[in-house]
Design a protein around this motif. Sequence first.
Motif, PDB file in Angstrom:
ATOM      1  N   THR A 202       2.214  -5.079  10.288  1.00 23.30           N
ATOM      2  CA  THR A 202       1.258  -4.662   9.260  1.00 23.30           C
ATOM      3  C   THR A 202       0.028  -5.560   9.237  1.00 23.30           C
ATOM      4  N   ALA A 203       0.189  -6.836   9.640  1.00 24.14           N
ATOM      5  CA  ALA A 203      -0.981  -7.719   9.714  1.00 24.14           C
ATOM      6  C   ALA A 203      -1.961  -7.216  10.768  1.00 24.14           C
ATOM      7  N   VAL A 204      -1.424  -6.817  11.925  1.00 19.72           N
ATOM      8  CA  VAL A 204      -2.285  -6.246  12.978  1.00 19.72           C
ATOM      9  C   VAL A 204      -2.907  -4.939  12.492  1.00 19.72           C
ATOM     10  N   ALA A 205      -2.060  -4.096  11.878  1.00 22.96           N
ATOM     11  CA  ALA A 205      -2.576  -2.832  11.359  1.00 22.96           C
ATOM     12  C   ALA A 205      -3.628  -3.066  10.285  1.00 22.96           C
ATOM     13  N   GLY A 206      -3.405  -4.105   9.460  1.00 19.09           N
ATOM     14  CA  GLY A 206      -4.378  -4.418   8.424  1.00 19.09           C
ATOM     15  C   GLY A 206      -5.709  -4.850   9.000  1.00 19.09           C
ATOM     16  N   GLY A 207      -5.647  -5.660  10.074  1.00 19.86           N
ATOM     17  CA  GLY A 207      -6.892  -6.072  10.720  1.00 19.86           C
ATOM     18  C   GLY A 207      -7.670  -4.889  11.264  1.00 19.86           C
ATOM     19  N   ILE A 208      -6.953  -3.969  11.894  1.00 18.86           N
ATOM     20  CA  ILE A 208      -7.618  -2.770  12.423  1.00 18.86           C
ATOM     21  C   ILE A 208      -8.171  -1.929  11.280  1.00 18.86           C
ATOM     22  N   GLY A 209      -7.378  -1.790  10.206  1.00 16.09           N
ATOM     23  CA  GLY A 209      -7.839  -1.015   9.059  1.00 16.09           C
ATOM     24  C   GLY A 209      -9.078  -1.603   8.417  1.00 16.09           C
ATOM     25  N   VAL A 210      -9.121  -2.929   8.306  1.00 19.72           N
ATOM     26  CA  VAL A 210     -10.293  -3.585   7.729  1.00 19.72           C
ATOM     27  C   VAL A 210     -11.529  -3.351   8.599  1.00 19.72           C
TER      28      VAL A 210
ATOM     29  N   LEU B  80      -1.984   1.848  -1.704  1.00 19.76           N
ATOM     30  CA  LEU B  80      -1.049   0.835  -1.216  1.00 19.76           C
ATOM     31  C   LEU B  80       0.398   1.327  -1.301  1.00 19.76           C
ATOM     32  N   VAL B  81       0.750   1.974  -2.398  1.00 21.44           N
ATOM     33  CA  VAL B  81       2.114   2.478  -2.573  1.00 21.44           C
ATOM     34  C   VAL B  81       2.443   3.541  -1.535  1.00 21.44           C
ATOM     35  N   LEU B  82       1.511   4.453  -1.298  1.00 25.65           N
ATOM     36  CA  LEU B  82       1.750   5.513  -0.310  1.00 25.65           C
ATOM     37  C   LEU B  82       1.966   4.933   1.086  1.00 25.65           C
ATOM     38  N   GLY B  83       1.138   3.963   1.449  1.00 34.85           N
ATOM     39  CA  GLY B  83       1.311   3.332   2.759  1.00 34.85           C
ATOM     40  C   GLY B  83       2.621   2.581   2.865  1.00 34.85           C
ATOM     41  N   GLY B  84       3.019   1.885   1.798  1.00 33.49           N
ATOM     42  CA  GLY B  84       4.264   1.137   1.812  1.00 33.49           C
ATOM     43  C   GLY B  84       5.492   2.023   1.898  1.00 33.49           C
ATOM     44  N   LEU B  85       5.479   3.160   1.198  1.00 36.50           N
ATOM     45  CA  LEU B  85       6.623   4.077   1.249  1.00 36.50           C
ATOM     46  C   LEU B  85       6.821   4.652   2.644  1.00 36.50           C
ATOM     47  N   GLY B  86       5.730   4.991   3.285  1.00 38.05           N
ATOM     48  CA  GLY B  86       5.830   5.520   4.654  1.00 38.05           C
ATOM     49  C   GLY B  86       6.416   4.500   5.608  1.00 38.05           C
TER      50      GLY B  86
ATOM     51  N   VAL C  42       0.599   3.582  12.018  1.00 39.22           N
ATOM     52  CA  VAL C  42      -0.596   4.417  11.891  1.00 39.22           C
ATOM     53  C   VAL C  42      -0.906   4.660  10.416  1.00 39.22           C
ATOM     54  N   GLY C  43       0.158   4.984   9.665  1.00 38.65           N
ATOM     55  CA  GLY C  43      -0.040   5.217   8.231  1.00 38.65           C
ATOM     56  C   GLY C  43      -0.545   3.987   7.515  1.00 38.65           C
ATOM     57  N   VAL C  44      -0.025   2.808   7.896  1.00 38.08           N
ATOM     58  CA  VAL C  44      -0.479   1.569   7.266  1.00 38.08           C
ATOM     59  C   VAL C  44      -1.945   1.307   7.588  1.00 38.08           C
ATOM     60  N   THR C  45      -2.311   1.543   8.838  1.00 37.20           N
ATOM     61  CA  THR C  45      -3.713   1.337   9.233  1.00 37.20           C
ATOM     62  C   THR C  45      -4.640   2.222   8.413  1.00 37.20           C
ATOM     63  N   ILE C  46      -4.265   3.487   8.281  1.00 40.96           N
ATOM     64  CA  ILE C  46      -5.090   4.410   7.506  1.00 40.96           C
ATOM     65  C   ILE C  46      -5.136   3.996   6.041  1.00 40.96           C
ATOM     66  N   ALA C  47      -3.953   3.582   5.514  1.00 42.75           N
ATOM     67  CA  ALA C  47      -3.899   3.159   4.111  1.00 42.75           C
ATOM     68  C   ALA C  47      -4.761   1.925   3.865  1.00 42.75           C
TER      69      ALA C  47
END
Length: 409
Positions: free
Chosen positions: A336-344, A289-295, A31-36
Amino acid sequence: MNGVFSTVVGTFVESWQELRVHRGRVVLSLVGVTIAVASLAVVVGFGSLAEKATEAFNEQYGGRPATFQLTASTKSGDALPDEDAVFDQLRAGAARYDVSYASEAAEGPRKVQFPDGVGDVWTKTVDPGYAEMHRVRMADGSWFTESDRDRLAPAIIVNRAFLDRLGDPDLVTHPTVRLPGTPAVTAVVVGEYKTSEYDTEPGMFQLARTTAAAGTVVDPEMGGSRTFEVWIPASGGKQLAKRIASDTERTLGGGVEVTASRMDAGATVDGDPLGPLRCVIAAVSVLVLVLGGLGLLNVSLVSVRQRIREIGIRRGVGASAGRIFVAVLLENVLGTAVAGGIGVMLGAAVLSNETVRTAITSGADIGGAPFPLEAAFVGIGAAVFVGALAGLLPALVAVRVKVIDAIRY
């Protein structure tokens, strides 16, 4: 070769199965990655749109790099005895040096007869090359061509506010308007140029060296001006502009002085005029990007420690360290690829909104896709990159798990 292919496919299948089995944990961790990624896509897209809008406004008012302005005056300070002759020589000079885009640029108020009375309209007198030099875009109709100089009824191009005051006629009907002056002429509206929604005052373009332009008087006290512009390469452009100016001075005699000055954004900003904007956008993007990666890293480490028994058993039945490493790493990358697609997609939904887009670009016509393609690439790429980094440390921890650890847990 078949063995390598089977190993790669098997690793992907295992990683995907792990994502399905632990989908609750995966969803929460991503969820955090998607938001990030959504934030990153919006930030990058915002920067791209703002950059294009800034470039559009700069080129609309100052011209494309490099646009030079040639201005003639008398050394005594008196008015030019024959201004038209000066501009004829400037045009000849531009043609002599094969300048593809050159234009007179005279502007000032002009009387126009509307159905509700005579009104002052800010008018620009230009040559056909002006549109390309200043990013003039047409909403309807067509821009000037050289053949328009031979029209008995001169052509004009107006904005939406002008058409609205004229009664919003259809351009296919060839609407006409009376232009008082000496001589007074009846002009034909042949096109509508695009403007910002904030441009609410009537405006128009007329073609230089026509009967319409003959009735225009440039009054500096009213804010009017008359110059000549050339769009030439930035490299060596200053020398070329000065050469055209000096040739014109020599032809006209010693009483006339012609100065050349660069007028586009490159004349006032050293280096890249949009560099500071890019730096700010890059800094914000890295922070997101850093905040999402740390989470994601924290959640992945906790997850691996909870799966020590499972990983130990897999090692006990023959799974190699390399296979365990790649499987854990790919779990993060695929997720994260799936999350990235949703985030985009979320970012695209935000920036494609007409209200948001207009607020960012201030109504400038920048063209292109509703959502910048570079923002999509950056979003997906950042998601995969974060997944790889966040999965690296958990994968190393998983590799160090021994069979005996499975018994302890």
